[in-house]
Design a protein around this motif. Structure first.
Motif, mmCIF file in Angstrom:
data_model
loop_
_atom_site.group_PDB
_atom_site.id
_atom_site.type_symbol
_atom_site.label_atom_id
_atom_site.label_comp_id
_atom_site.label_asym_id
_atom_site.label_seq_id
_atom_site.Cartn_x
_atom_site.Cartn_y
_atom_site.Cartn_z
ATOM 1 N N LYS A 1 14.447 11.290 -3.260
ATOM 2 C CA LYS A 1 14.942 12.526 -2.632
ATOM 3 C C LYS A 1 15.225 12.295 -1.148
ATOM 4 C CE LYS A 1 12.560 16.124 -5.277
ATOM 5 N NZ LYS A 1 11.434 17.061 -5.112
ATOM 6 N N ILE A 2 14.289 11.623 -0.486
ATOM 7 C CA ILE A 2 14.468 11.379 0.951
ATOM 8 C C ILE A 2 15.654 10.452 1.195
ATOM 9 C CG2 ILE A 2 13.425 10.372 3.035
ATOM 10 C CD1 ILE A 2 10.710 11.366 2.005
ATOM 11 N N ASN A 3 15.811 9.433 0.336
ATOM 12 C CA ASN A 3 16.948 8.524 0.510
ATOM 13 C C ASN A 3 18.281 9.268 0.383
ATOM 14 O OD1 ASN A 3 15.535 6.247 1.121
ATOM 15 N ND2 ASN A 3 15.491 5.460 -0.975
ATOM 16 N N THR A 4 18.342 10.200 -0.544
ATOM 17 C CA THR A 4 19.563 11.001 -0.691
ATOM 18 C C THR A 4 19.807 11.822 0.571
ATOM 19 O OG1 THR A 4 19.134 11.154 -3.063
ATOM 20 C CG2 THR A 4 20.708 12.733 -2.152
ATOM 21 N N ALA A 5 18.749 12.458 1.062
ATOM 22 C CA ALA A 5 18.864 13.270 2.287
ATOM 23 C C ALA A 5 19.253 12.389 3.476
ATOM 24 C CB ALA A 5 17.544 13.987 2.553
ATOM 25 N N LEU A 6 18.610 11.234 3.589
ATOM 26 C CA LEU A 6 18.900 10.321 4.704
ATOM 27 C C LEU A 6 20.352 9.856 4.674
ATOM 28 C CD1 LEU A 6 15.956 7.744 5.170
ATOM 29 C CD2 LEU A 6 16.844 9.362 6.869
ATOM 30 N N ALA A 7 20.825 9.532 3.473
ATOM 31 C CA ALA A 7 22.214 9.072 3.333
ATOM 32 C C ALA A 7 23.171 10.155 3.820
ATOM 33 C CB ALA A 7 22.500 8.703 1.880
ATOM 34 N N GLU A 8 22.871 11.406 3.471
ATOM 35 C CA GLU A 8 23.727 12.514 3.915
ATOM 36 C C GLU A 8 23.661 12.668 5.434
ATOM 37 O OE1 GLU A 8 22.987 15.008 -0.231
ATOM 38 O OE2 GLU A 8 22.554 16.021 1.691
ATOM 39 N N LEU A 9 22.474 12.534 5.977
ATOM 40 C CA LEU A 9 22.308 12.690 7.433
ATOM 41 C C LEU A 9 22.982 11.547 8.201
ATOM 42 C CD1 LEU A 9 18.566 13.831 7.491
ATOM 43 C CD2 LEU A 9 20.568 15.280 7.892
ATOM 44 N N LYS A 10 23.015 10.363 7.584
ATOM 45 C CA LYS A 10 23.728 9.237 8.209
ATOM 46 C C LYS A 10 25.228 9.499 8.105
ATOM 47 C CE LYS A 10 20.276 5.627 7.211
ATOM 48 N NZ LYS A 10 19.907 4.540 6.290
ATOM 49 N N GLU A 11 25.638 9.893 6.931
ATOM 50 C CA GLU A 11 27.058 10.102 6.608
ATOM 51 C C GLU A 11 27.690 11.185 7.502
ATOM 52 O OE1 GLU A 11 28.722 8.430 4.169
ATOM 53 O OE2 GLU A 11 30.574 9.547 4.591
ATOM 54 N N ASP A 12 27.000 12.295 7.659
ATOM 55 C CA ASP A 12 27.625 13.404 8.411
ATOM 56 C C ASP A 12 27.349 13.335 9.921
ATOM 57 O OD1 ASP A 12 25.071 14.370 8.855
ATOM 58 O OD2 ASP A 12 25.264 16.104 7.522
ATOM 59 N N GLY A 13 26.715 12.258 10.360
ATOM 60 C CA GLY A 13 26.537 12.056 11.802
ATOM 61 C C GLY A 13 25.311 12.735 12.392
ATOM 62 N N ASN B 1 0.785 -1.234 0.000
ATOM 63 C CA ASN B 1 0.000 0.000 0.000
ATOM 64 C C ASN B 1 0.817 1.285 0.000
ATOM 65 O OD1 ASN B 1 -2.698 -1.255 0.257
ATOM 66 N ND2 ASN B 1 -1.805 -2.038 2.146
ATOM 67 N N VAL B 2 2.052 1.192 0.454
ATOM 68 C CA VAL B 2 2.920 2.380 0.486
ATOM 69 C C VAL B 2 4.326 1.971 0.060
ATOM 70 C CG1 VAL B 2 1.722 3.698 2.295
ATOM 71 C CG2 VAL B 2 3.447 1.990 2.956
ATOM 72 N N SER B 3 5.153 2.986 -0.206
ATOM 73 C CA SER B 3 6.578 2.732 -0.433
ATOM 74 C C SER B 3 7.322 3.123 0.834
ATOM 75 C CB SER B 3 7.086 3.579 -1.601
ATOM 76 O OG SER B 3 6.479 3.154 -2.796
ATOM 77 N N PHE B 4 8.462 2.508 1.046
ATOM 78 C CA PHE B 4 9.292 2.884 2.189
ATOM 79 C C PHE B 4 10.647 3.387 1.694
ATOM 80 C CE2 PHE B 4 6.447 0.069 4.652
ATOM 81 C CZ PHE B 4 6.257 0.851 5.794
ATOM 82 N N THR B 5 11.192 4.336 2.415
ATOM 83 C CA THR B 5 12.556 4.799 2.141
ATOM 84 C C THR B 5 13.521 3.773 2.709
ATOM 85 O OG1 THR B 5 12.751 5.923 4.279
ATOM 86 C CG2 THR B 5 11.805 7.199 2.435
ATOM 87 N N ASP B 6 14.808 4.094 2.637
ATOM 88 C CA ASP B 6 15.800 3.263 3.318
ATOM 89 C C ASP B 6 15.490 3.311 4.819
ATOM 90 O OD1 ASP B 6 17.028 2.788 0.906
ATOM 91 O OD2 ASP B 6 18.441 4.457 1.118
ATOM 92 N N THR B 7 15.944 2.292 5.531
ATOM 93 C CA THR B 7 15.624 2.231 6.965
ATOM 94 C C THR B 7 16.556 3.145 7.768
ATOM 95 O OG1 THR B 7 17.059 0.322 7.276
ATOM 96 C CG2 THR B 7 14.759 -0.120 6.722
ATOM 97 N N TYR B 8 16.093 3.529 8.952
ATOM 98 C CA TYR B 8 16.908 4.424 9.792
ATOM 99 C C TYR B 8 17.059 3.940 11.231
ATOM 100 C CZ TYR B 8 12.392 6.212 11.436
ATOM 101 O OH TYR B 8 11.118 6.320 11.967
ATOM 102 N N ALA B 9 16.378 2.842 11.590
ATOM 103 C CA ALA B 9 16.495 2.344 12.968
ATOM 104 C C ALA B 9 16.048 0.888 13.010
ATOM 105 C CB ALA B 9 15.633 3.176 13.912
#
Ligand code: GLN
Length: 285
Positions: free
Chosen positions: A260-272, A145-153
């Protein structure tokens, strides 16, 4: 193995019911989120919170660009500390801050809509909200029913009992009164064993447990820790149900937003940044 398959099937039924609306539930969206928590939670929110349905998460730096980038509406159920909960009239927590950081990267203004947990997927499908950020576990059935981004937790389903309980693990739950939060993976796991008592808010289930109206509560491990720290006489069992992963849910066809969110998430993971947000709300044991 068998257990898992049964709960997947149950999930399909529940998810289908959610999507076709099954009445009543959506009314919970207009229900004042913080009002009832007052009698349950120790820190009773002010009655004034009741009328508050929408709240902007703090992302001051994003404000300048906000009007150009538009608004990113996040659906959540702000009864799930440390991921989302009320601090005064504001929804705070890991999800709220992470979503604000994502919105900032997208040059958008984040708006948070508080609703019943099982209203979030219908709200995504109908376009009422753009993202569902609610400690939401990725499941096969939700993916229909929905799509999910990459996981974060990651999370587990914890079993909470009274300190003097004879229940020592999942095998003891059969035939017991088990409280869950409606429409969650905890609900699905317990439904596999016995018919659970469903609550709109995890804290309400925990209060019922402390008043001996239930024998156990099954809920995600981090909220479980918060609730047990706030209510006397309860403990979390060592044995927990399966590992789960949280991700941001997006309307099924909106692959552009997922990317777009996956790109943002990757950056937020990468830069701590993501870890800093998590560390702010979860202290290492
Ligand atoms: N992780 C659980 C689920 O996705 C519970 C989430 C919640 O209650 N906010 O079902």
């Amino acid at each position: 193995m068998k257990k898992k398959m049964v709960s997947m099937m149950l999930c399909a039924v529940v998810t289908a019911a959610m999507v076709t609306g099954c009445g009543g539930k959506d009314a919970a969206q207009t229900e004042a989120p913080a009002a009832e928590a007052g009698d349950a939670a120790e820190e009773a929110p002010a009655a004034g919170d009741a009328a508050e349905e929408e709240t902007s998460a703090e992302a001051p730096e994003a404000e300048a660009e906000a009007s150009e980038g538009g608004t990113l509406v996040m659906g959540t159920n702000a009864e799930f500390p440390p991921y989302e909960f009320y601090e005064g009239q504001e929804v705070v927590g890991i999800d709220a801050e992470m979503a604000a950081a994502v919105a900032e990267k997208l040059g958008m203004e984040l708006k948070i809509e508080d609703m019943a947990f099982d209203s979030i997927i219908p709200a995504l499908s109908s376009g009422k909200v753009d993202i569902g950020v609610a400690g939401m576990t990725v499941t096969e059935d939700r993916l229909k029913n929905v799509s999910f981004t990459d996981t974060y937790a990651t999370a587990t389903q914890a079993i909470i009992v009274r300190e003097d309980s004879e229940i020592t693990g999942a095998d003891d739950l059969d035939g017991k009164k088990i409280g869950v939060q409606q429409g969650t993976t905890g609900d699905l796991f317990v439904s596999d064993i016995t018919e659970p008592e469903r609550f709109n808010k995890g804290m309400e289930a925990v209060m019922a447990l402390s008043q001996s109206k239930l024998d156990a509560v099954v809920i995600d491990n981090e909220p479980a820790k918060v609730f047990v720290s706030e209510v006397e006489g309860l403990k979390i069992l060592d044995e927990a149900f399966a590992e789960e992963e949280y991700a941001i849910a997006v309307a099924k066809d909106n692959t552009e937003l997922v990317e777009k969110i996956n790109t943002a998430l990757a950056e937020l993971k990468e830069d701590g940044t993501l870890q800093t947000i998590i560390d702010k709300y979860i202290t290492a044991e």
